[in-house]
Design an enzyme around this catalytic site. Structure first.
Site, PDB file in Angstrom:
ATOM      1  N   CYS A 274      -2.557  -1.948   2.840  1.00  0.00           N
ATOM      2  CA  CYS A 274      -1.408  -2.283   3.700  1.00  0.00           C
ATOM      3  C   CYS A 274      -1.704  -1.855   5.130  1.00  0.00           C
ATOM      4  CB  CYS A 274      -0.154  -1.593   3.185  1.00  0.00           C
ATOM      5  SG  CYS A 274       0.313  -2.057   1.502  1.00  0.00           S
ATOM      6  N   GLU A 276      -3.546   1.461   5.531  1.00  0.00           N
ATOM      7  CA  GLU A 276      -4.383   2.646   5.410  1.00  0.00           C
ATOM      8  C   GLU A 276      -5.590   2.541   6.334  1.00  0.00           C
ATOM      9  OE1 GLU A 276      -2.335   1.927   1.460  1.00  0.00           O
ATOM     10  OE2 GLU A 276      -3.307   0.736   3.008  1.00  0.00           O
TER      11      GLU A 276
END
Length: 475
Positions: A274, A276
Site C-alpha cells: 500500500c 510501505e
C-alpha cells in the site's frame, strides 16, 4: 561477485549458484552457526535448481506448441519465447523482452514460495528496464511500440496471477484479490539526478490503456522530475481510476535515512504494497498486521471496553464524561495507544521469531542482497536492512474523529460528551440525526488544508512515531 543491489535484473540463477558454492567453501566449521549456514545455502541451491527446471518446462512446452502452429508469425513468436526461456532466468537478461521474462520467473517463484505473503514487486521498473530499452532502440532490435506491447502483456500476467492467499483473508479485508505488486515510476537515480526516462512515460501509457486491477503503481514525485512527467501522470489518474497514486520522493528518502540506510540505498528506495517504504532488493520489511487507531479511540471512549464485543481490552482510564478538556481526552487516548502498542510489539517479536525458525524462504533469499553472503535466510536477518514495520491505519478517520470531539464538545460546546456518547451508542438514530448532520457538515475537515484538523493529525503522527521508535526491536 554480483552487481550491488541489482540482483534481479543483472544476475542469472547460475551466477547466484556460483556465489552459493563460493560461500559454502568459505564457511568455517568452527563457527557455531556453521550447520545452520550450510543448510541454508543448500536450501538456496535447491531452490535455484527448481526455478531452472521450471523455466525448462516452459521452453519445452513452447516448442511443443510451435510444432503444431500453422500461423508463421505466431510460430516464430513461440520459438523466440522458447529461446528466451532457455536463457533466463539461468543467465542474466540482455534484452528488454528477456528482462521482463526473467523478472516474471522470479516473481512467480517468490509468490508461491512465500504463501501467504505478498507485495513482491520489481521496484523502480522504469530505471531497471531503461538500459535494455535504450540499447535496443539504438541498435534497431526493438521499437517503442514493441516495448509497449511487451509491457502490456506483462500487465496481463500480473492481473491473471493473484497472490495465493487473496482468495481468502485479504479478499475479506480489502475486497480484492490484488497481489499488491507496486511498480514505482520516476523519483531519482542513485546519484541524485532525475530518474524519469522514456520507459517512465511508456509505463504511464500502459497504465492508462490497460486499466487492470493489478499491478499497482506509484508515481515518485521529485523536484527534479520534469513537469511533463507530472502532467502526464495526472492525466492518467484524472478520469477517477485511482491509479497511479503519488508519493513525495523526498519524504521517502528522509524516511529511509531516518531508519539508518545509506544515501544511495535511500535514493533507490520506494514503496510497495500500500504505502510501505523500503530499500528495494536490500531489505526485509515485515508486516504482522494492522494497528487500528480509530478502534483504540472507540475503546478509550468506553473506559477500556470494546463496545463491539463487550470485552475489556484496554486500560481503565475513566469515564470520558468526566473529562474537562480535550488535552485530558488526548492524554487518555495516548495511554491506550501505548497499552496496545506494547501488546502489538510483543506480538510482532513472537511472529517474527516463528517465521525465522519455521518459515524460511530460500528462493526469495537468493534475490535480496546479503542473504547469500551471510548464509542467512530473508526471514532470519539475512538481508542488509531488517525492519519491523507497523501498519498504523485510520489516520483520516482518527483525525476527523478527534477533530469532531475537540471542535463540538470542548471548543464550541455545541454538544456534551454525554449526548455524543449516547448518539454513538445508538448509531445516531432518531433525534440524533441532526447531530450527525452537524458533525458531518460543520467539522473542520482533515485533508482539506485546514490547520485545525491538520495539526491534530500531525501531533498524532509525531507522537505515535516517537512511541514506535522507542522500542528495541528483535532484529
Amino acid at each position: 561477485m554480483l552487481p550491488e543491489g541489482e540482483k534481479i535484473f543483472a544476475a542469472g540463477v547460475l551466477d547466484i549458484k556460483e556465489d552459493i558454492k563460493r560461500q559454502m567453501e568459505m564457511l568455517n566449521p568452527a563457527d557455531p552457526a556453521y550447520y545452520d549456514k550450510m543448510e541454508e545455502l543448500k536450501a538456496m541451491d535447491i531452490a535455484a535448481d527448481a526455478i531452472l527446471i521450471y523455466a525448462k518446462r516452459y521452453a519445452a512446452k513452447l516448442r511443443e506448441l510451435a510444432k503444431v502452429e500453422n500461423d508463421a508469425k505466431r510460430k516464430a513468436e513461440l520459438e523466440k519465447m522458447a529461446q528466451i526461456c532457455d536463457k533466463v532466468p539461468a543467465h542474466s537478461p540482455e534484452t528488454f523482452w528477456e528482462a521482463l521474462q526473467h523478472y516474471w520467473f522470479v516473481h512467480v517463484g517468490i509468490v508461491y514460495e512465500t504463501n501467504p505473503w505478498d507485495s513482491f514487486n520489481p521496484g523502480r521498473l522504469d530505471q531497471h528496464l531503461f538500459p535494455f530499452y535504450e540499447k535496443e532502440i539504438a541498435d534497431g532490435t526493438l521499437t517503442r511500440e514493441q516495448a509497449k506491447e511487451l509491457l502490456e502483456a506483462f500487465w496481463v500476467k500480473f492481473n491473471n496471477q493473484p497472490a495465493v492467499p487473496k482468495v481468502r483473508v485479504t479478499a475479506e479485508e480489502s475486497f480484492t484479490y490484488n497481489g499488491f505488486t507496486k511498480i514505482n515510476i520516476g523519483g531519482l537515480k542513485k546519484d541524485g539526478s532525475d530518474g524519469v526516462n522514456e520507459v517512465s512515460y511508456l509505463l504511464l501509457e500502459v497504465l492508462d490503456e490497460m486499466r487492470t486491477l493489478q499491478p499497482n503503481t506509484a508515481v515518485q514525485v521529485s523536484v527534479k522530475n520534469p513537469e511533463r512527467f507530472i502532467v502526464e501522470a495526472l492525466n492518467v489518474v484524472g478520469p477517477g481510476f485511482g491509479e497511479p497514486p503519488f508519493f513525495n520522493f523526498g519524504g521517502v528518502i528522509v524516511k529511509t535515512l531516518r531508519q539508518g540506510k545509506s544515501l544511495e540505498d535511500a535514493r533507490t528506495a520506494g514503496v510497495s504494497g500500500c504505502v510501505e517504504t523500503g530499500a528495494f532488493g536490500k531489505e526485509s520489511y515485515i508486516l504482522t498486521g494492522y494497528f487500528n487507531l480509530p478502534k483504540i479511540l472507540e475503546i478509550t471512549l468506553n473506559d477500556g471496553v470494546d463496545p463491539g464485543t463487550g470485552k475489556k481490552l484496554g486500560l481503565s482510564t475513566g469515564d470520558p464524561r468526566s473529562f474537562k478538556s480535550f488535552d485530558e481526552l488526548w492524554d487518555t487516548f495516548m495511554k491506550q495507544v501505548k497499552h496496545f502498542m506494547d501488546i502489538k510489539m510483543k506480538g510482532n517479536d513472537i511472529i517474527e521469531s516463528i517465521f525465522a525458525k519455521h518459515f524460511p524462504v530460500p528462493f526469495m533469499s537468493l534475490w535480496i542482497c546479503d542473504c547469500v553472503e551471510k548464509a542467512k535466510d530473508y526471514n532470519c536477518g539475512g538481508t542488509r536492512y531488517n525492519t519491523q514495520y507497523l501498519q498504523v491505519v485510520g489516520l483520516g478517520t482518527i483525525a476527523y474523529s478527534l477533530t469532531s470531539l475537540k471542535y463540538h464538545v470542548f471548543d464550541q460546546k455545541a454538544v456534551s460528551m454525554d449526548e455524543l456518547l449516547d448518539a454513538l451508542k445508538s448509531g445516531f438514530a432518531g433525534k440524533n440525526e441532526i447531530l450527525r448532520q452537524t458533525i458531518l457538515n460543520k467539522t473542520p475537515k482533515y485533508g482539506e488544508d485546514d490547520d485545525y484538523s491538520g495539526l491534530i493529525a500531525k501531533d498524532l503522527v509525531d507522537q505515535v512515531v516517537s512511541m514506535i521508535e522507542s522500542y528495541h526491536l528483535l532484529r
